[in-house]
Design an enzyme around this catalytic site. Structure first.
Site, PDB file in Angstrom:
ATOM      1  N   HIS A   1      -7.082  -5.425   1.884  1.00  0.00           N
ATOM      2  CA  HIS A   1      -5.977  -4.937   2.708  1.00  0.00           C
ATOM      3  C   HIS A   1      -5.560  -6.026   3.683  1.00  0.00           C
ATOM      4  O   HIS A   1      -6.411  -6.651   4.318  1.00  0.00           O
ATOM      5  CB  HIS A   1      -6.409  -3.714   3.535  1.00  0.00           C
ATOM      6  CG  HIS A   1      -6.713  -2.510   2.738  1.00  0.00           C
ATOM      7  ND1 HIS A   1      -5.816  -1.476   2.578  1.00  0.00           N
ATOM      8  CD2 HIS A   1      -7.828  -2.154   2.053  1.00  0.00           C
ATOM      9  CE1 HIS A   1      -6.368  -0.530   1.835  1.00  0.00           C
ATOM     10  NE2 HIS A   1      -7.585  -0.918   1.507  1.00  0.00           N
TER      11      HIS A   1
ATOM     12  N   HIS B   1      -9.953  -4.489  -3.921  1.00  0.00           N
ATOM     13  CA  HIS B   1      -8.665  -4.721  -3.271  1.00  0.00           C
ATOM     14  C   HIS B   1      -8.851  -5.063  -1.801  1.00  0.00           C
ATOM     15  O   HIS B   1      -9.655  -4.468  -1.108  1.00  0.00           O
ATOM     16  CB  HIS B   1      -7.706  -3.530  -3.436  1.00  0.00           C
ATOM     17  CG  HIS B   1      -8.229  -2.213  -2.965  1.00  0.00           C
ATOM     18  ND1 HIS B   1      -9.170  -1.476  -3.645  1.00  0.00           N
ATOM     19  CD2 HIS B   1      -7.921  -1.487  -1.860  1.00  0.00           C
ATOM     20  CE1 HIS B   1      -9.420  -0.343  -2.994  1.00  0.00           C
ATOM     21  NE2 HIS B   1      -8.676  -0.334  -1.887  1.00  0.00           N
TER      22      HIS B   1
ATOM     23  N   ASP C   1       0.863  -1.173   0.000  1.00  0.00           N
ATOM     24  CA  ASP C   1       0.000   0.000   0.000  1.00  0.00           C
ATOM     25  C   ASP C   1       0.907   1.234   0.000  1.00  0.00           C
ATOM     26  O   ASP C   1       1.912   1.257   0.713  1.00  0.00           O
ATOM     27  CB  ASP C   1      -0.891  -0.010   1.246  1.00  0.00           C
ATOM     28  CG  ASP C   1      -1.991   1.033   1.196  1.00  0.00           C
ATOM     29  OD1 ASP C   1      -1.668   2.239   1.149  1.00  0.00           O
ATOM     30  OD2 ASP C   1      -3.165   0.649   1.227  1.00  0.00           O
TER      31      ASP C   1
END
Length: 144
Positions: A109, A107, A38
């Site tokens: 995390h 997406h 990230d």
């Protein structure tokens, strides 16, 4: 699945998955997924796992194939974290739920260690705007 194409030319995550974008390096990949750091990490290890196929968000998922995809993303991210010294007991894993998404490409995390996240990041990844994979799977199943 109307929100699905192989690649969106203006999608930064599609470009990263295709290795067209220089800002983020793919750290691991398989046929269907790519994993990278990230750019605004919430803790020491903060990975994003994306499908190489463009899917807009967890809210748009609606099939058994999508349930399998979410499970594959979770396993891929968790396995990568463990291989790189992470511990599931101090990990946070999940999705931002629209409208709280910054990139319109699905997406997941994977954040570790959660115990070292700042207060700001704890808010950004709180239960009101950040949902678990189980929440997403239950949402998909409710549509089927």
């Amino acid at each position: 699945m109307g929100n699905r194409t192989s690649k969106e030319s203006n999608c930064i995550f599609c470009n990263i998955a295709q290795k067209e974008q220089g800002s983020s390096k793919v750290l691991a990949e398989n046929e269907s997924l790519a994993l990278f750091n990230d750019i605004n990490p919430a803790s020491k290890q903060h990975y994003l796992i994306i499908p190489k196929e463009h899917l807009v968000s967890p809210k748009t998922l609606d099939s058994e194939e999508h349930v399998e995809l979410v499970n594959e993303m979770v396993k891929y991210g968790t396995d990568y974290l463990k291989e790189h010294g992470g511990d599931e007991s101090d990990m946070k894993i999940g999705f931002h739920w629209p409208p709280f998404t910054t990139v319109n490409h699905l997406h997941l995390h994977v954040i570790y260690p959660v115990s070292e996240m700042s207060i700001l990041f704890r808010i950004m990844y709180s239960d009101k705007i950040f949902v678990t994979p189980d929440y997403v799977i239950n949402s998909i199943k409710a549509k089927m």
